[in-house]
Each structure stands twice: as C-alpha cells, then as structure tokens.
Design an enzyme around this catalytic site. Structure first.
Site, PDB file in Angstrom:
ATOM      1  N   ASP A  67       0.809  -1.219   0.000  1.00  0.00           N
ATOM      2  CA  ASP A  67       0.000   0.000   0.000  1.00  0.00           C
ATOM      3  C   ASP A  67       0.839   1.264   0.000  1.00  0.00           C
ATOM      4  OD1 ASP A  67       0.968  -0.440   2.548  1.00  0.00           O
ATOM      5  OD2 ASP A  67      -0.977  -0.741   3.468  1.00  0.00           O
ATOM      6  N   ASP A 136      -7.511  -2.796  14.046  1.00  0.00           N
ATOM      7  CA  ASP A 136      -8.891  -3.126  13.675  1.00  0.00           C
ATOM      8  C   ASP A 136      -8.950  -4.331  12.732  1.00  0.00           C
ATOM      9  OD1 ASP A 136      -7.849  -2.019  11.398  1.00  0.00           O
ATOM     10  OD2 ASP A 136      -9.276  -0.349  11.257  1.00  0.00           O
ATOM     11  N   HIS A 138      -7.093  -4.666   9.966  1.00  0.00           N
ATOM     12  CA  HIS A 138      -6.811  -4.391   8.552  1.00  0.00           C
ATOM     13  C   HIS A 138      -5.504  -5.056   8.110  1.00  0.00           C
ATOM     14  CE1 HIS A 138      -4.807  -0.410   9.879  1.00  0.00           C
ATOM     15  NE2 HIS A 138      -3.850  -0.998   9.178  1.00  0.00           N
ATOM     16  N   GLU A 143      -9.561  -1.931   5.167  1.00  0.00           N
ATOM     17  CA  GLU A 143     -10.208  -1.627   6.439  1.00  0.00           C
ATOM     18  C   GLU A 143     -11.459  -2.485   6.629  1.00  0.00           C
ATOM     19  OE1 GLU A 143      -8.775   0.116   8.592  1.00  0.00           O
ATOM     20  OE2 GLU A 143      -8.061   2.051   7.890  1.00  0.00           O
TER      21      GLU A 143
HETATM   22  C1  GLP Z   1      -0.410   0.292   8.638  1.00  0.00           C
HETATM   23  C2  GLP Z   1      -0.091  -0.512   7.371  1.00  0.00           C
HETATM   24  C3  GLP Z   1      -0.321  -1.995   7.570  1.00  0.00           C
HETATM   25  C4  GLP Z   1       0.312  -2.436   8.873  1.00  0.00           C
HETATM   26  C5  GLP Z   1      -0.382  -1.747  10.033  1.00  0.00           C
HETATM   27  C6  GLP Z   1       0.172  -2.141  11.378  1.00  0.00           C
HETATM   28  O1  GLP Z   1      -1.656   0.888   8.637  1.00  0.00           O
HETATM   29  N1  GLP Z   1      -0.815  -0.078   6.228  1.00  0.00           N
HETATM   30  O2  GLP Z   1       0.213  -2.699   6.463  1.00  0.00           O
HETATM   31  O3  GLP Z   1       0.214  -3.819   9.017  1.00  0.00           O
HETATM   32  O4  GLP Z   1      -0.276  -0.350   9.868  1.00  0.00           O
HETATM   33  O5  GLP Z   1       1.301  -1.373  11.681  1.00  0.00           O
HETATM   34  P1  GLP Z   1       2.300  -1.680  12.830  1.00  0.00           P
HETATM   35  O6  GLP Z   1       3.185  -2.767  12.346  1.00  0.00           O
HETATM   36  O7  GLP Z   1       3.055  -0.395  12.998  1.00  0.00           O
HETATM   37  O8  GLP Z   1       1.521  -2.061  14.030  1.00  0.00           O
END
Ligand code: GLP
Length: 242
Positions: A67, A136, A138, A143
């Site tokens: 993304d 959440d 995702h 989402e």
């Molecule tokens: C972001 C990314 C996700 C990631 C998530 C969790 O929103 N788009 O791909 O898995 O956050 O992030 P973290 O690893 O910092 O908890």
C-alpha cells in the site's frame, strides 16, 4: 495455518527474516509482497545483515508492496516508498526498478490502481506475502467492511487507523485520509502468506482474526481460508491464543 511463537520482537524478526531468505534462496527470482509499519522493521534489518554477510542475493528479486498513502510522493519521509528505501532497498543489491509501491502521487485513483494490478499480474503473482495487522484487523489498508473480492483500490482510512498512524507524523492533520492498497483478493492469491505481530495490543485482534468468524468486518479473518499461512508472533501478541 501454522502459528510460531517467538520469545520477543527480535526473535519474531529473525524467524520472519529466515522464512523470507529461505524463499529467496529457493527461488532467486521470487516475487516478495512486502509490508510497512513498525512490525517488519526488525525483519528488514536482519535481512540487510545477512545480505552484508553475503548470505542472500536480491539481484533477481521483485518486490510488490501492499500500500501507499494517496497524495504522498516517494520523497516524503512518511510515504511507504521512502520507508522501504530506507529500511531495505537502499541497503541490498535489489534492482530498484523491480521494487513496486503504488504511486501515491497519481491523483487519478482508477489509473493508479489499474497500473498496480497490471504490475502484479505481469510479475506472475506473489510467492510470499509478508503482512502486519492493524488494530482493527486491517491488512494492507483493507479496512473493516472492505469487500474480499477487490484488487488494488483506493480506500478511505478509518479514524482508528488515522489515529494509530498519526504517531509517525508531526500532527494528526498531516495523516492522509486516503490510500491505495492491494486488495484482499490479491493477498489471498499469494502462494504463501507470512503474518507477523508483536505486543499485547495485537492480542485481541489476532484472536478475533484467526479464531473468530470469517467476516469482512475483520479483514485478516479471511486468512483462515488461505491454504498456506504462517503467523509468527511474540508471547504478548499470542497471550489470548493457546
Ligand atoms: C499500517 C499498514 C499496515 C500495517 C499496520 C500495522 O496501517 N498499512 O500494512 O500492518 O499499519 O502497523 P504496525 O506494524 O506499525 O503495528
């Protein structure tokens, strides 16, 4: 699904890096689906260390990231392109032309998403998809409520995601409200999926995702239907799963 319990964040990172490097050793021209967020940073650092020791060769590897924030250029420090260059690509012998992140600067969502789908198809799909998980549920930026059958698409970020990701920006107002993300369909088509998670704040959502009902309300729950998923998580993240 295989669940691998790691002692702590470093152990999780090394174990994940081991699986990624095994993939590259077995298939030097592998297509790796990569993720951002704080969770994969340790795994990328470990891959860089092994690369410096001469243990891994990325010269034929292609990468496809999940993304990108819509509106951010790759030179913006919070863009996912910048993140990938900083944490991995600038430190290994990958051909930067073979590294792909959705084009956040393309304001035309349909064009940006079609272009990314074309790149994924041309690469022949993803051999190993690395995933983190949002609070959440995702995956990528899919989402809650996102249709499972979507390919790359433009999403409106939820308040919870904007809030969670604001820690990396100077202020919450600077967090983009939209993003381009690989869809759940594409993630499910990856031949192998490797999810990593660390910390007590991920415990509840991991339990819901892997042991609750499969529903678009918890995007990661669809992984229960994938034939080859590995979850590597530390003790805190697995504290509600035994
Ligand atoms: C972001 C990314 C996700 C990631 C998530 C969790 O929103 N788009 O791909 O898995 O956050 O992030 P973290 O690893 O910092 O908890």
């Amino acid at each position: 699904m295989k669940i691998i319990k790691a002692k702590d964040y470093n152990d999780m990172s090394r174990k994940a890096a081991n699986i990624i490097s095994a993939q590259v050793i077995m298939k030097p021209n592998a297509v790796l689906g990569l993720a951002t967020g704080t969770t994969p940073i340790g795994a990328y650092a470990q891959l860089v260390k092994w690369y410096n020791k001469g243990d891994i060769d990325f010269s034929e590897v292609t990468t496809i990231n999940l993304d990108e924030y819509k509106g951010l250029d790759g030179t913006h420090p919070q863009s996912y392109r910048y993140f990938m260059n900083e944490h991995l690509f600038n430190h290994i012998n990958i051909d930067i032309n073979n590294t792909h992140v959705p084009n956040g600067k393309d304001e035309d969502s349909d064009h940006a998403c079609e272009e990314y789908n074309r790149i994924i198809n041309k690469a022949g799909g993803i051999d190993l998809q690395l995933l983190g998980i949002g609070l959440d549920g995702h995956i990528g930026f899919n989402e809650p409520g996102t249709a499972f059958e979507l390919g790359t698409h433009c999403v409106k970020l939820t308040e919870s995601t904007i809030q969670a990701n604001s820690r990396l920006f100077d202020s919450i107002d600077e967090v983009p409200k939209e993003a381009y993300t690989m869809g759940v369909k594409t993630i499910m088509q990856a031949r192998k999926v490797l999810m990593i998670a660390s910390g007590a704040n991920k415990a509840e959502i991991l339990k819901e995702s892997f042991f609750g009902p499969v529903t678009p309300q918890v995007p990661a729950s669809i992984l229960q239907m994938h034939p080859d998923v590995i979850l590597i998580a530390d003790k805190e993240a697995l504290s509600l799963i035994e």
